[in-house]
Design an enzyme around this catalytic site. Sequence first.
Site, short mmCIF file in Angstrom:
data_model
loop_
_atom_site.label_atom_id
_atom_site.label_comp_id
_atom_site.label_asym_id
_atom_site.label_seq_id
_atom_site.Cartn_x
_atom_site.Cartn_y
_atom_site.Cartn_z
N SER A 1 51.26 41.42 -9.13
CA SER A 1 52.08 41.82 -7.98
C SER A 1 52.49 40.61 -7.16
O SER A 1 53.64 40.49 -6.72
CB SER A 1 51.30 42.79 -7.09
OG SER A 1 51.08 43.99 -7.78
N ASP B 1 46.29 51.39 -10.24
CA ASP B 1 46.29 50.77 -11.57
C ASP B 1 44.90 50.74 -12.22
O ASP B 1 44.77 50.37 -13.39
CB ASP B 1 46.83 49.33 -11.48
CG ASP B 1 48.32 49.32 -11.17
OD1 ASP B 1 48.99 50.35 -11.37
OD2 ASP B 1 48.81 48.27 -10.71
C1 S3P Z 1 52.96 47.48 -7.90
C2 S3P Z 1 52.81 48.70 -7.33
C3 S3P Z 1 52.22 49.86 -8.00
C4 S3P Z 1 51.51 49.47 -9.28
C5 S3P Z 1 52.25 48.46 -10.08
C6 S3P Z 1 52.52 47.21 -9.27
C7 S3P Z 1 53.58 46.40 -7.10
O1 S3P Z 1 53.25 50.79 -8.30
O2 S3P Z 1 51.25 50.61 -10.08
O3 S3P Z 1 51.52 48.10 -11.24
O4 S3P Z 1 53.44 45.22 -7.47
O5 S3P Z 1 54.20 46.70 -6.09
P1 S3P Z 1 53.71 51.87 -7.17
O6 S3P Z 1 53.92 51.08 -5.97
O7 S3P Z 1 54.96 52.47 -7.66
O8 S3P Z 1 52.57 52.85 -7.10
#
Ligand code: S3P
Length: 420
Positions: free
Chosen positions: A14, A306
């Site tokens: 992220s 996750d």
């Molecule tokens: C992420 C947000 C999450 C996560 C993804 C990475 C991010 O998704 O599942 O692997 O980096 O903002 P959501 O925000 O849609 O739940």
Amino acid sequence: MKAGMPLSVPGDKSMTHRALILAGLAPGRSRLEGLLTAFDAQSTAQVLRGLSIGISPLWVEGGVDVDGSSGLQPPRQHLDCGNSGTAARLLLGVLAGYGFPATLTGDKSLSRRPMCRVTDPLSEMGAVIRVAPHDGLPVTIQGGALKPIRHVMRVSSAQVKSALLLAGLVGGVAVSVREPTGKSRDHTERLLRAFGFSITESDGWVHFEPTGCLEPFEFSVPGDPSSAAFLVGAALLGRRSMLTIRGVGVNPTRIGFLTVLNRMGAQITIEHQEDRLGEPVGDLHIPPAELTATEVTAPEIPGLIDEIPILAVLAARASGTTVFREVGELRVKESDRLGLLAQNLRGLGVEATAEHNTLAVTGTDKPLRGRITTDGDHRIAMAFGVLGRSPSSDVVIDDMACVGVSYPGFWGQLGSLDLR
Ligand code: S3P
């Protein structure tokens, strides 16, 4: 108690997306260390290159230079986001501020993931967007002058929140966004705050004011807690020695899984904390433990979204029935994770149900044997890979290569642990 060699995990996925994007938007040369170099990170880098941002190769060793001095320019071809939902959604937010057309595409899995949760509010801000009829990619966007927005999200989602905050940043307009249940990861907020932008939070709302100034920067990305979670899970299932994982991001919006595991009987601690651009980083110590079932509630879900695959697999070896509430969002991740988790667990002989938005897993100490369908989903592969390495399990993963999306060295690191 035996202690294995301390490990470290690849850079946070992220934060890597966000660091690359903000460095690309900063007018000059930024230096990023510790970036994830896996496929998802390469996708964001490649899309930014397609928009004329200079980015040196993302190698495992060494830092990456990002040169944003030319500003984003119209792309010559479609921008391929690969498997990365974060790349697609965050970059839509960025492109909303630019007056040229751009088309984002993705692989089969990404193309079927919903985009209107981002494109609807961005259209309300003033971007002109054409979404494929099934509400997925390809999406063509032409942005320009944007209006401020107050938006209540349908689901708590850091991708949606970040897309709108980035649109506010590039468009120079105020954005207020509200998450319905629980707080999702706040990396974008922390980075923007570090650049002097006003970010305030109250009653589930995040308010952004374009008060700051984005400058070229240096950042060392911490290890990814979502990747560390698989090694944590392996250590807990192996029950043989103390594991230490160094330099992991321990932002409270990311480590809900540690709270849940400690509630299940683990005694994981965080030591040697430091701060990098507002992000806490620490070392995880994981002693062996026996786990008992728990209930994971709806407000906890965004903070461990996750980690549900690895938690579900650990629940299969805990005593009692673990219940995950309001996890319908798992149906629109890289795969239908909710369906696949229940199906694969049952296939191994574990009692598991996915009904409505609830996942329930009853632990067992029977030997577990079977073949796992991953649907190309890296986190399903890694979660069941961990289970397969634990005592009295014999598990075949149908696609081991898909871990390259977030954790290319995973199988080697898992293999190096003393688990049986
Ligand atoms: C992420 C947000 C999450 C996560 C993804 C990475 C991010 O998704 O599942 O692997 O980096 O903002 P959501 O925000 O849609 O739940």
